[in-house]
Design a protein around this motif. Structure first.
Motif, short mmCIF file in Angstrom:
data_model
loop_
_atom_site.label_atom_id
_atom_site.label_comp_id
_atom_site.label_asym_id
_atom_site.label_seq_id
_atom_site.Cartn_x
_atom_site.Cartn_y
_atom_site.Cartn_z
N GLN A 139 -32.72 33.26 100.66
CA GLN A 139 -33.31 34.32 100.54
C GLN A 139 -33.67 34.22 99.02
N SER A 140 -34.78 34.62 98.30
CA SER A 140 -35.22 34.40 97.32
C SER A 140 -35.35 35.54 96.68
N ARG A 141 -35.73 35.67 95.73
CA ARG A 141 -35.88 37.38 94.35
C ARG A 141 -37.44 36.94 93.76
N PHE A 144 -38.50 40.27 91.34
CA PHE A 144 -38.30 40.42 90.32
C PHE A 144 -37.73 38.91 89.34
N LYS A 145 -39.31 39.64 88.37
CA LYS A 145 -39.45 38.63 87.01
C LYS A 145 -38.03 37.90 86.52
N THR A 146 -36.95 39.04 86.55
CA THR A 146 -36.18 38.59 85.64
C THR A 146 -35.25 37.41 86.39
N TRP A 147 -35.26 37.43 87.53
CA TRP A 147 -34.53 36.55 88.71
C TRP A 147 -35.36 34.96 88.32
N VAL A 148 -36.73 35.44 88.19
CA VAL A 148 -37.21 33.60 88.38
C VAL A 148 -37.65 33.85 86.51
#
Length: 643
Positions: A139-141, A144-148
């Motif tokens: 599962q990705s996130r 969320f820009k901060t996670w990327v």
């Protein structure tokens, strides 16, 4: 005049009584001497004064007599309170914690993992009160820009060690691993995490300790998130550390509130993926750190890293009652217990180990055509470059310099704009208020709380508070059950070991209960600077024991690799001799082909000379490259110390 007459009448009555006369006869006086001479047989009361109960009942009766309405209200309220308490005892549900009904220690591959055996998904015993994801699916996130951004930073850290056998350990996990690298959600946080980053470099930089490690973590990640990251750039085929250190489960349990079985399945899914893709690597499963409270929402905020910092700066009330000062100086098993007391664990890798790892990597690429990691800046060019030792060392140093440069730019940017100011501007008023509540909450955390393993069945609401407040979940009971399951799994599989960090952050009291050490870790499982130093030193000690044992095996493998290379060279020489004979025979038959054969012969001789020169250049360049690498790293460290 009437008053004197009435007084006279009254006096006459008294005189009659005193004369003891009745009907004109004189009565004999009473004989009362026996009352004074003898002893009266009069029953006495057991209590000389009324008891407390009688006094209270008397006052209640008096108040009810004087204030009947008030007495009626109090009586009705008391009856209602008793009824509410009894109904709460009957209707308040009980939850069971720390119980794993199925045995997952005999898992041999990812295909043996199944969701059908799960009894319940959520920590509270149901399937609806949690935010659990499928632990077996990545599962990705990406929303969320901060996670990327954090994921991209991890991929850049991996690129610095691609196509190299110099990396010893890769730490995979969530916020704890990311803090080791001095980051939170992909961004540096000024001086708050600087000490933790220095502590990590003290133990896992080759120039300081002999180990070379890389931290690949993102705050708030669960096991499915880490699995997705490994499949999308953080575990490429040409990135081969000797040990994969897995630190997972804290967010699955403390943030998503998943059941113990779901947490175990998620961790084992990541472990099996690493085993499948990296069969020669060792895996260490880190135990879940002790916790006494849940972490918060599904996604961490930008200030949650302050949890351990606030805990570190608190006054440790009652610290001397639960902690031995002599033990705190170095901690359990001789591990450092005060800031700056940790010393780098020295380890020197033998040359035979490096040769064996290099040969293993070449053999892996020869047998299996693994595609190398794509580089976005080169437009996805995946052409294999020649195995040039000197070029790889230069690329490694260049990648490290670029990574350090980006980190320095982030720190300068954070200092100029003020750490956290831009983040708060992007948040709404409600979110800023929630952050303020969080900071106030962590300041009220209990100091050195006791962690119980006795209770496995707990009511959802606290009867001592009349069921008005929720009971604190016995998370340590669940953590203990998960750790025991992971330990038994590691004992049954070769190449997998278990590292128990519970004794670093807890101590046993007189009654056998565990006591969480607040100067080392917060109640939500975030280590302080002291806790990080103790944890990383213990990790380095375990790695040293593992490597010293493995170096003996690799020494034998290096000798076998040299013999195999010699055999390959001899086989090549035989093939060349056979080709020469064929050419000579063909020359005798056809004179026109003589010139072509001579040209081929010259080419083969030239190729031999080139191969010899290249082999000599490789050996000399490898020695020069390692020396230049050490000199450049020392210069970088001196510059860092001066800055």
């Amino acid at each position: 005049m009437s008053k004197p007459e009435s007084a006279a009448v009254d006096d006459a009555d008294l005189e009659d009584l005193l004369d003891h006369k009745t009907d004109g006869t004189e009565e004999t006086p009473l004989d009362l001497d026996h009352l004074t001479k003898g002893q009266l047989d009069v029953p006495r009361s057991r209590y000389s004064s009324p008891g407390l109960g009688s006094l209270v009942s008397a006052h209640c009766r008096y108040l009810c007599y004087m204030y009947p309405r008030c007495c009626g209200c109090v009586s009705v309220g008391t009856v209602a309170l008793v009824m509410f308490f009894l109904i709460g005892l009957i209707l308040d549900p009980k939850d069971t914690y720390g119980v794993i009904k199925n045995d997952y220690t005999n898992i041999q591959s990812e295909y043996d993992l199944s969701l059908g055996k799960i009894d319940h998904w959520c920590l509270k015993g149901d399937d609806m009160s949690c935010r659990c994801e499928d632990p077996l699916e990545p599962q990705s996130r990406m929303e969320f820009k901060t996670w990327v951004n954090a994921h991209n930073e991890n991929k850049k850290s991996v690129e610095a060690y691609v196509d190299s056998e110099m990396v010893d350990v890769a730490f995979i996990g969530e916020s704890i691993v990311e803090e080791m690298d001095g980051r939170w959600m992909g961004r540096t946080q000024g001086d708050d995490l600087k000490g933790i980053e220095k502590s990590f470099k003290r133990q896992f930089k080759r120039t300081k300790s002999g180990f070379e490690g890389v931290a690949l973590g993102i705050a708030g990640d669960t096991s499915p998130n880490v699995l997705w990251r490994l499949l999308h750039g953080e575990m490429p085929a040409d990135f081969n550390p000797r040990v994969w250190w897995v630190m997972l489960g804290m967010n699955d349990l403390g943030r998503m509130q998943c059941s113990e079985e779901v947490v175990v399945l998620g961790i084992l899914r990541v472990v099996e993926e690493i085993r499948t893709r990296k069969p020669d690597a060792k895996i260490v499963i880190n135990s879940m750190l002790p916790m006494a409270d849940l972490r918060g929402g599904a996604f961490p905020t930008m200030v949650e890293y302050k949890d351990a910092i606030v805990q570190r700066n608190k006054k440790m009330r009652g610290f001397s009652k639960t902690t031995n000062p002599d033990l705190f100086a170095r901690g359990p098993d001789g591990v450092a217990g005060t800031v700056g007391a940790a010393k780098p664990v020295e380890y020197k890798r033998p040359d035979s180990t490096t040769k064996a790892l290099r040969y293993r990597r070449k053999k892996q690429y020869r047998n299996k055509n693994y595609p190398k990691m794509k580089k976005e800046n080169e437009g996805g060019n995946t052409e294999k470059k020649p195995d040039d030792r000197r070029g790889r060392l230069h690329r490694l140093l260049e990648n490290k310099r670029n990574l350090k440069k980006r980190r320095d730019e982030d720190e300068e940017e954070g200092e100029t704009r003020g750490v956290g100011t831009s983040d708060k501007k992007e948040l709404t008023k409600e979110q800023i208020a929630a952050l303020g509540v969080f900071l106030k909450k962590i300041k009220k955390d209990p100091v050195n709380p006791k962690l119980s393993l006795d209770k496995s069945v707990v009511r959802r609401r606290d009867p001592k508070r009349l069921f008005m407040a929720k009971n604190r979940l016995p998370l340590f009971k669940s953590i203990f059950a998960i750790n025991s399951q992971l330990r038994r799994f590691a004992d049954k599989h070769d190449g997998i070991s278990f590292f128990d960090a519970t004794k670093i952050f807890t101590e046993r009291g007189e009654n056998g209960k565990y006591i969480l050490q607040s100067e080392r870790i917060s109640i939500r499982g975030h280590p302080t600077l002291v806790g990080f130093e103790m944890l990383e030193e213990a990790m380095a000690m375990k790695l040293k024991k593992m490597f010293e044992k493995e170096d003996l095996e690799l020494k034998v493998e290096a000798v076998a690799a040299e013999e195999e290379e010699k055999e390959e060279d001899e086989a090549k020489e035989k093939e060349q001799k056979i080709e020469k004979k064929k050419i000579e025979e063909s020359e005798e038959d056809d004179p026109d082909e003589k010139e072509e054969a001579s040209g081929v012969e010259k080419k083969t001789d030239a190729s031999k000379e080139d191969e010899k020169e290249k082999s000599e250049d490789k050996d000399s360049n490898s020695e020069k490259g390692e020396e230049s690498k050490e000199e450049e790293s020392k210069e970088e460290e001196s510059k860092e110390e001066e800055s």
